[in-house]
Design a protein around this motif. Structure first.
Motif, mmCIF file in Angstrom:
data_model
loop_
_atom_site.group_PDB
_atom_site.id
_atom_site.type_symbol
_atom_site.label_atom_id
_atom_site.label_comp_id
_atom_site.label_asym_id
_atom_site.label_seq_id
_atom_site.Cartn_x
_atom_site.Cartn_y
_atom_site.Cartn_z
ATOM 1 N N TYR A 38 3.022 1.407 19.286
ATOM 2 C CA TYR A 38 1.674 1.145 18.769
ATOM 3 C C TYR A 38 1.558 -0.206 18.078
ATOM 4 O O TYR A 38 0.878 -0.359 17.084
ATOM 5 C CB TYR A 38 1.224 2.281 17.840
ATOM 6 N N GLY A 39 2.258 -1.195 18.602
ATOM 7 C CA GLY A 39 2.149 -2.556 18.093
ATOM 8 C C GLY A 39 3.118 -2.919 16.984
ATOM 9 O O GLY A 39 3.152 -4.061 16.538
ATOM 10 N N MET A 40 3.917 -1.963 16.532
ATOM 11 C CA MET A 40 4.831 -2.235 15.408
ATOM 12 C C MET A 40 5.856 -3.320 15.761
ATOM 13 O O MET A 40 6.202 -4.130 14.912
ATOM 14 C CB MET A 40 5.549 -0.949 14.991
ATOM 15 N N ARG A 41 6.316 -3.382 16.986
ATOM 16 C CA ARG A 41 7.312 -4.386 17.384
ATOM 17 C C ARG A 41 6.772 -5.805 17.172
ATOM 18 O O ARG A 41 7.507 -6.707 16.822
ATOM 19 C CB ARG A 41 7.721 -4.168 18.846
ATOM 20 N N ASP A 42 5.464 -5.991 17.378
ATOM 21 C CA ASP A 42 4.841 -7.300 17.152
ATOM 22 C C ASP A 42 4.473 -7.511 15.687
ATOM 23 O O ASP A 42 4.567 -8.618 15.171
ATOM 24 C CB ASP A 42 3.579 -7.450 18.009
ATOM 25 N N PHE A 43 4.026 -6.448 15.015
ATOM 26 C CA PHE A 43 3.578 -6.562 13.632
ATOM 27 C C PHE A 43 4.732 -6.845 12.664
ATOM 28 O O PHE A 43 4.636 -7.724 11.805
ATOM 29 C CB PHE A 43 2.844 -5.280 13.207
ATOM 30 N N TYR A 44 5.820 -6.103 12.786
ATOM 31 C CA TYR A 44 6.904 -6.161 11.795
ATOM 32 C C TYR A 44 7.462 -7.575 11.576
ATOM 33 O O TYR A 44 7.661 -7.972 10.427
ATOM 34 C CB TYR A 44 8.008 -5.171 12.170
ATOM 35 N N PRO A 45 7.683 -8.379 12.610
ATOM 36 C CA PRO A 45 8.188 -9.735 12.357
ATOM 37 C C PRO A 45 7.176 -10.661 11.660
ATOM 38 O O PRO A 45 7.542 -11.719 11.185
ATOM 39 C CB PRO A 45 8.513 -10.278 13.759
ATOM 40 N N SER A 46 5.916 -10.235 11.577
ATOM 41 C CA SER A 46 4.899 -11.078 10.945
ATOM 42 C C SER A 46 4.828 -10.880 9.437
ATOM 43 O O SER A 46 4.067 -11.565 8.756
ATOM 44 C CB SER A 46 3.518 -10.800 11.559
ATOM 45 N N ILE A 47 5.626 -9.942 8.892
ATOM 46 C CA ILE A 47 5.598 -9.648 7.455
ATOM 47 C C ILE A 47 6.955 -9.932 6.814
ATOM 48 O O ILE A 47 7.979 -9.978 7.493
ATOM 49 C CB ILE A 47 5.209 -8.179 7.189
ATOM 50 N N ASP A 48 6.929 -10.119 5.499
ATOM 51 C CA ASP A 48 8.179 -10.211 4.752
ATOM 52 C C ASP A 48 8.112 -9.435 3.435
ATOM 53 O O ASP A 48 9.012 -9.500 2.613
ATOM 54 C CB ASP A 48 8.575 -11.670 4.490
ATOM 55 N N THR A 49 7.017 -8.681 3.268
ATOM 56 C CA THR A 49 6.775 -7.960 2.026
ATOM 57 C C THR A 49 6.070 -6.644 2.345
ATOM 58 O O THR A 49 5.195 -6.609 3.207
ATOM 59 C CB THR A 49 5.869 -8.800 1.095
ATOM 60 N N ILE A 50 6.468 -5.577 1.621
ATOM 61 C CA ILE A 50 5.806 -4.283 1.761
ATOM 62 C C ILE A 50 5.372 -3.817 0.372
ATOM 63 O O ILE A 50 6.147 -3.876 -0.583
ATOM 64 C CB ILE A 50 6.718 -3.222 2.403
ATOM 65 N N LEU A 51 4.127 -3.335 0.292
ATOM 66 C CA LEU A 51 3.573 -2.805 -0.952
ATOM 67 C C LEU A 51 3.470 -1.288 -0.837
ATOM 68 O O LEU A 51 2.880 -0.767 0.106
ATOM 69 C CB LEU A 51 2.184 -3.395 -1.207
ATOM 70 N N TRP A 52 4.044 -0.597 -1.811
ATOM 71 C CA TRP A 52 4.106 0.866 -1.815
ATOM 72 C C TRP A 52 3.421 1.400 -3.069
ATOM 73 O O TRP A 52 3.623 0.862 -4.156
ATOM 74 C CB TRP A 52 5.549 1.354 -1.878
ATOM 75 N N GLY A 53 2.682 2.502 -2.928
ATOM 76 C CA GLY A 53 2.231 3.255 -4.088
ATOM 77 C C GLY A 53 3.371 4.152 -4.546
ATOM 78 O O GLY A 53 4.304 4.434 -3.788
ATOM 79 N N ARG A 54 3.304 4.616 -5.771
ATOM 80 C CA ARG A 54 4.392 5.439 -6.315
ATOM 81 C C ARG A 54 4.559 6.745 -5.547
ATOM 82 O O ARG A 54 5.684 7.178 -5.279
ATOM 83 C CB ARG A 54 4.152 5.713 -7.801
ATOM 84 N N LYS A 55 3.456 7.400 -5.179
ATOM 85 C CA LYS A 55 3.569 8.663 -4.440
ATOM 86 C C LYS A 55 4.188 8.430 -3.067
ATOM 87 O O LYS A 55 4.995 9.232 -2.597
ATOM 88 C CB LYS A 55 2.203 9.328 -4.303
ATOM 89 N N THR A 56 3.826 7.326 -2.420
ATOM 90 C CA THR A 56 4.400 7.006 -1.110
ATOM 91 C C THR A 56 5.889 6.701 -1.250
ATOM 92 O O THR A 56 6.707 7.135 -0.431
ATOM 93 C CB THR A 56 3.651 5.819 -0.472
ATOM 94 N N TYR A 57 6.257 5.980 -2.296
ATOM 95 C CA TYR A 57 7.669 5.690 -2.586
ATOM 96 C C TYR A 57 8.449 6.989 -2.799
ATOM 97 O O TYR A 57 9.516 7.194 -2.201
ATOM 98 C CB TYR A 57 7.759 4.799 -3.822
ATOM 99 N N ASP A 58 7.901 7.898 -3.631
ATOM 100 C CA ASP A 58 8.582 9.166 -3.894
ATOM 101 C C ASP A 58 8.720 9.988 -2.614
ATOM 102 O O ASP A 58 9.757 10.599 -2.360
ATOM 103 C CB ASP A 58 7.834 9.980 -4.956
ATOM 104 N N TRP A 59 7.653 9.989 -1.770
ATOM 105 C CA TRP A 59 7.713 10.705 -0.505
ATOM 106 C C TRP A 59 8.822 10.103 0.379
ATOM 107 O O TRP A 59 9.595 10.835 0.997
ATOM 108 C CB TRP A 59 6.361 10.643 0.228
ATOM 109 N N ALA A 60 8.887 8.778 0.430
ATOM 110 C CA ALA A 60 9.892 8.102 1.262
ATOM 111 C C ALA A 60 11.303 8.429 0.785
ATOM 112 O O ALA A 60 12.201 8.656 1.604
ATOM 113 C CB ALA A 60 9.656 6.593 1.258
ATOM 114 N N LEU A 61 11.517 8.467 -0.529
ATOM 115 C CA LEU A 61 12.842 8.846 -1.061
ATOM 116 C C LEU A 61 13.200 10.264 -0.646
ATOM 117 O O LEU A 61 14.334 10.536 -0.222
ATOM 118 C CB LEU A 61 12.865 8.750 -2.583
ATOM 119 N N ASP A 62 12.249 11.183 -0.751
ATOM 120 C CA ASP A 62 12.481 12.569 -0.381
ATOM 121 C C ASP A 62 12.777 12.679 1.116
ATOM 122 O O ASP A 62 13.702 13.376 1.536
ATOM 123 C CB ASP A 62 11.275 13.422 -0.764
ATOM 124 N N TYR A 63 12.006 11.971 1.935
ATOM 125 C CA TYR A 63 12.214 11.958 3.383
ATOM 126 C C TYR A 63 13.597 11.404 3.710
ATOM 127 O O TYR A 63 14.308 11.929 4.567
ATOM 128 C CB TYR A 63 11.124 11.116 4.042
#
Length: 184
Positions: A38-63
């Motif tokens: 879904y376009g992630m292969r093209d999108f990912y090289p265009s970034i160098d920073t990710i912004l996370w909310g605390r709930k998303t961060y906690d979910w990612a740690l749990d995952y």
């Protein structure tokens, strides 16, 4: 003149506008069989920073713990910022916690050289950046699934934010990609 770093919400929603179930579950996102990135292969090289909310961060740690990913959920080759007024006692390597006002942080971040910035979410953080005038673009992948209730793409508040369509496309499995620029 150097191009301004853009803050881009690159995200998937259900057809009814949710990014997750009320408990944060996103299993409904897993498309079987998965035939596209879904376009992630093209999108990912265009970034160098990710912004996370605390709930998303906690979910990612749990995952990460549940799947045994061993911390690979956070790409330490990128800058990862988590917005929280209550940072944990022991932070995850490669993660910086931010409690300063959104507008100040975003302007300071944009002033540094680099690539674009991925607004990972969730809905509260997206709403806060949007209300501060610090979202440039939405790249939304609408998954052909109704989940009935959940966490909305953007936390509800009264707002009128005009968007300009950049593009729309569809994938063979019914996913629709909508790209909008926030009008200034």
């Amino acid at each position: 003149m150097k191009a301004r770093r853009r803050i881009i919400v690159y995200i998937a929603t259900s057809v009814d506008g949710y990014i997750a179930r009320p408990d944060g579950d996103v299993e409904w996102l897993n498309r079987h069989p998965s035939t596209s990135d879904y376009g992630m292969r093209d999108f990912y090289p265009s970034i160098d920073t990710i912004l996370w909310g605390r709930k998303t961060y906690d979910w990612a740690l749990d995952y990460d713990r549940k799947t045994g990913s061993k911390g690979r959920i956070f790409d330490t080759k990128l800058a990862n910022y988590v917005f929280s007024s209550r940072p944990p006692k022991q932070a995850t390597p490669g993660i910086e916690f931010i409690s300063e006002p959104i507008k100040e942080f975003a302007q300071r971040l944009r002033a540094t050289p680099g690539k674009h910035i991925w607004m990972m979410g969730g809905g509260e953080l997206i709403a806060s950046f949007l209300d501060a005038g610090e979202i440039d673009e939405f790249d939304i992948h609408v998954i052909p699934t109704l989940i009935g209730e959940g966490i909305p793409l953007i936390a509800p508040r009264h707002r009128d934010v005009p968007l300009r369509m950049r593009s729309a496309g569809k994938y063979p499995d019914g996913v629709v990609r909508l790209r909008y620029e926030v009008e200034r």
